[in-house]
Design an enzyme around this catalytic site. Structure first.
Site, PDB file in Angstrom:
ATOM      1  N   ARG A 120       0.827  -1.221   0.000  1.00 47.84           N
ATOM      2  CA  ARG A 120       0.000   0.000   0.000  1.00 47.84           C
ATOM      3  C   ARG A 120       0.858   1.267   0.000  1.00 47.84           C
ATOM      4  NH1 ARG A 120      -3.311  -3.019   3.747  1.00 47.84           N
ATOM      5  NH2 ARG A 120      -5.017  -3.937   2.547  1.00 47.84           N
ATOM      6  N   LYS A 142       3.876  11.470 -11.314  1.00 45.47           N
ATOM      7  CA  LYS A 142       2.950  10.740 -12.192  1.00 45.47           C
ATOM      8  C   LYS A 142       3.583   9.386 -12.500  1.00 45.47           C
ATOM      9  CE  LYS A 142       0.230  14.132 -14.735  1.00 45.47           C
ATOM     10  NZ  LYS A 142      -0.067  14.692 -16.070  1.00 45.47           N
ATOM     11  N   GLU A 184      11.331  18.926 -24.539  1.00 48.82           N
ATOM     12  CA  GLU A 184      10.600  19.144 -23.274  1.00 48.82           C
ATOM     13  C   GLU A 184      11.256  20.258 -22.459  1.00 48.82           C
ATOM     14  OE1 GLU A 184       7.768  17.658 -22.269  1.00 48.82           O
ATOM     15  OE2 GLU A 184       7.634  15.696 -23.235  1.00 48.82           O
ATOM     16  N   LYS A 226       9.184  22.843 -13.393  1.00 46.34           N
ATOM     17  CA  LYS A 226       8.262  21.725 -13.152  1.00 46.34           C
ATOM     18  C   LYS A 226       7.897  21.652 -11.673  1.00 46.34           C
ATOM     19  CE  LYS A 226       6.493  17.392 -14.084  1.00 46.34           C
ATOM     20  NZ  LYS A 226       6.351  16.270 -14.963  1.00 46.34           N
ATOM     21  N   GLU A 236      -3.278  17.793 -10.987  1.00 51.73           N
ATOM     22  CA  GLU A 236      -3.796  18.303 -12.262  1.00 51.73           C
ATOM     23  C   GLU A 236      -5.287  18.583 -12.179  1.00 51.73           C
ATOM     24  OE1 GLU A 236      -1.812  16.425 -15.552  1.00 51.73           O
ATOM     25  OE2 GLU A 236      -3.376  17.047 -16.938  1.00 51.73           O
ATOM     26  N   ARG A 241      -1.108  22.424 -13.949  1.00 49.19           N
ATOM     27  CA  ARG A 241      -0.279  21.308 -14.406  1.00 49.19           C
ATOM     28  C   ARG A 241      -0.592  20.944 -15.852  1.00 49.19           C
ATOM     29  NH1 ARG A 241       1.973  16.197 -10.926  1.00 49.19           N
ATOM     30  NH2 ARG A 241       3.215  15.353 -12.613  1.00 49.19           N
ATOM     31  N   ASN A 245       1.161  19.998 -20.786  1.00 44.13           N
ATOM     32  CA  ASN A 245       0.762  19.207 -21.959  1.00 44.13           C
ATOM     33  C   ASN A 245       0.883  19.999 -23.260  1.00 44.13           C
ATOM     34  OD1 ASN A 245       0.129  16.960 -20.386  1.00 44.13           O
ATOM     35  ND2 ASN A 245      -1.913  17.759 -19.940  1.00 44.13           N
ATOM     36  N   HIS A 248       1.313  18.369 -26.630  1.00 47.01           N
ATOM     37  CA  HIS A 248       1.069  16.932 -26.474  1.00 47.01           C
ATOM     38  C   HIS A 248      -0.181  16.452 -27.202  1.00 47.01           C
ATOM     39  CE1 HIS A 248       4.332  17.203 -23.665  1.00 47.01           C
ATOM     40  NE2 HIS A 248       4.255  15.926 -23.343  1.00 47.01           N
ATOM     41  N   HIS A 252       0.518  13.852 -29.763  1.00 46.53           N
ATOM     42  CA  HIS A 252      -0.041  12.516 -29.542  1.00 46.53           C
ATOM     43  C   HIS A 252      -0.672  11.981 -30.839  1.00 46.53           C
ATOM     44  CE1 HIS A 252      -1.850   9.334 -27.033  1.00 46.53           C
ATOM     45  NE2 HIS A 252      -2.873   9.421 -27.879  1.00 46.53           N
ATOM     46  N   HIS A 266       8.748  10.225 -28.688  1.00 51.46           N
ATOM     47  CA  HIS A 266       7.853  11.142 -27.965  1.00 51.46           C
ATOM     48  C   HIS A 266       8.286  12.606 -28.032  1.00 51.46           C
ATOM     49  CE1 HIS A 266       4.984  12.638 -25.112  1.00 51.46           C
ATOM     50  NE2 HIS A 266       5.948  13.055 -24.313  1.00 51.46           N
TER      51      HIS A 266
HETATM   52  N1  GLY Z   1       4.422  15.187 -17.914  1.00 48.06           N
HETATM   53  C1  GLY Z   1       3.331  16.000 -17.540  1.00 48.06           C
HETATM   54  C2  GLY Z   1       3.143  16.099 -16.072  1.00 48.06           C
HETATM   55  O1  GLY Z   1       3.966  15.635 -15.319  1.00 48.06           O
HETATM   56  O2  GLY Z   1       2.162  16.628 -15.648  1.00 48.06           O
END
Ligand code: GLY
Length: 370
Positions: A120, A142, A184, A226, A236, A241, A245, A248, A252, A266
């Site tokens: 957990r 993430k 990025e 970041k 998010e 946040r 994107n 993206h 994508h 990517h």
């Molecule tokens: N890679 C996008 C984020 O971490 O929100």
């Protein structure tokens, strides 16, 4: 040594950035090991870095066990998750232990998710070995695996306890991977920091050529951006946040069109996607055409795709927009887009008409029209 803190109250953690840090990692890992064995999860592309890390730990009196997984996106799967969690349980990992993720985004995402659910939730440390992972996926918690329905659809938010970034590990990365990660980096300038985009225009080529000072500066700057964004919107939910994107949604669609293959990796998709987001913003008179032109010119200067033609995309606008309709950000029939009012002035627009995007994409040059 540069240190950036991700400010999340009791779950705050430091990101240390320094050339040669991998060989000095034991100073930061030994206190987390607390006299117990440390598990290190990596992939076969990182065995050189694994040897450096394990030697450093041994010298500091920390025993370690390595779990070496196959490289590649296929490792972000249910099967690998099961194998990894079984292996970590066999090793007797406890809640208070910290598992080390040594690798790119695949390893970081898999280990992050495995440790989110193991007992957990146990601790983990990110030691990212690609530029993309250093400036994006290793920071912010993430974690995910891919499923037949799509990428990153099963996962959890689980923050690491520590991130160690050694820009020197990039020396062994294929130049194409460095370029893709650099997209990025530039993204942070495009989002809300026009001065940083100016810096990228001046120093990006040196960074790509291996200049260690340029690498450390850019990584530190990107990670600080970041960290700020994650601290403002960890899960998010308030739109902050989501700015990450940028590029993206368009990207994508291009990646999906090329089957998420080596044809367009990517970061290349993100570069082309940012160029398209700016070109679309300019076409809608939201953003000066000169800013869109600057973005495209910088990608060309850095060997990154500046649109559909350079990304090798021949598909129609309708086909590309159909890929977008499967985006996990689609909500109540609307797809939020990151558009720009200028360089450093990105915003979330929920009013974009997908048919209009398809028509715009149809007007973009294709490979055979160059
Ligand atoms: N890679 C996008 C984020 O971490 O929100």
């Amino acid at each position: 040594m540069k240190t950036v803190t991700v400010d999340l109250g009791a779950r705050s953690y430091p990101i240390h950035i320094a050339t040669g840090l991998l060989a000095g990692a034991a100073e930061y890992l030994a206190p987390l090991a607390r006299g117990r064995m440390m598990a290190i999860v990596t992939d076969r592309n990182c065995v050189v870095h694994l040897a450096t890390l394990q030697a450093a730990l041994t010298t500091a009196g920390v025993t370690s066990e390595a779990i070496v997984l196959p490289p590649g996106e296929g490792t972000k799967s249910w099967a690998s998750l099961a194998t990894l969690t079984d292996r970590l349980l066999d090793l007797g990992i406890e809640r208070g232990d910290h598992v080390v993720a040594l690798g790119g985004g695949v390893i970081g995402d898999l280990v992050g998710f495995a440790t989110a659910i193991l007992k957990r939730g146990c601790g983990f440390v990110q030691i990212p070995t690609t530029l993309l992972a250093q400036v994006d996926s290793s920071v912010g918690g993430k974690t995910a695996i891919n499923t037949p329905a799509g990428k990153n659809l099963v996962g959890a938010f689980h923050q690491p306890r520590l991130v160690l970034i050694d820009p020197q590990v990039l020396d062994t990365l294929p130049p194409r991977e460095v370029r893709a990660g650099y997209a990025e980096v530039v993204k942070y300038g495009l989002i809300d920091d026009a001065d940083f985009f100016d810096w990228c225009e001046a120093h990006g080529p040196a960074l790509l050529a291996g200049d260690p000072d340029a690498r450390t500066y850019a990584i530190t700057h990107a990670v600080a951006a970041k960290a700020r964004i994650v601290a403002a919107d960890e899960h998010e939910t308030n739109g902050t946040r989501a700015l990450l994107n940028l590029g993206h949604t368009f990207g994508h669609a291009l990646e999906a069109e090329t089957g998420f293959s080596q044809a367009l990796i990517h970061g290349e998709g993100v570069a082309a996607g940012c160029a398209l987001a700016f070109a679309y913003s300019a076409a809608k008179a939201l953003c000066p055409q000169a800013d869109a032109d600057r973005v495209a010119a910088h990608w060309r200067a850095c060997g990154l795709p500046d649109g559909l033609a350079a990304a090798g995309i021949t598909a129609s606008g309708t086909t590309l927009v159909d890929h977008m309709r499967h985006d996990k950000k689609m909500a109540a029939g609307t797809l939020p887009f990151l558009l720009a009012r200028g360089i450093g002035r990105t915003y979330l627009d929920k009013t974009v008409d997908l048919a209009d995007v398809a028509a715009f994409l149809d007007r973009q040059p294709r490979p055979d029209a160059r």
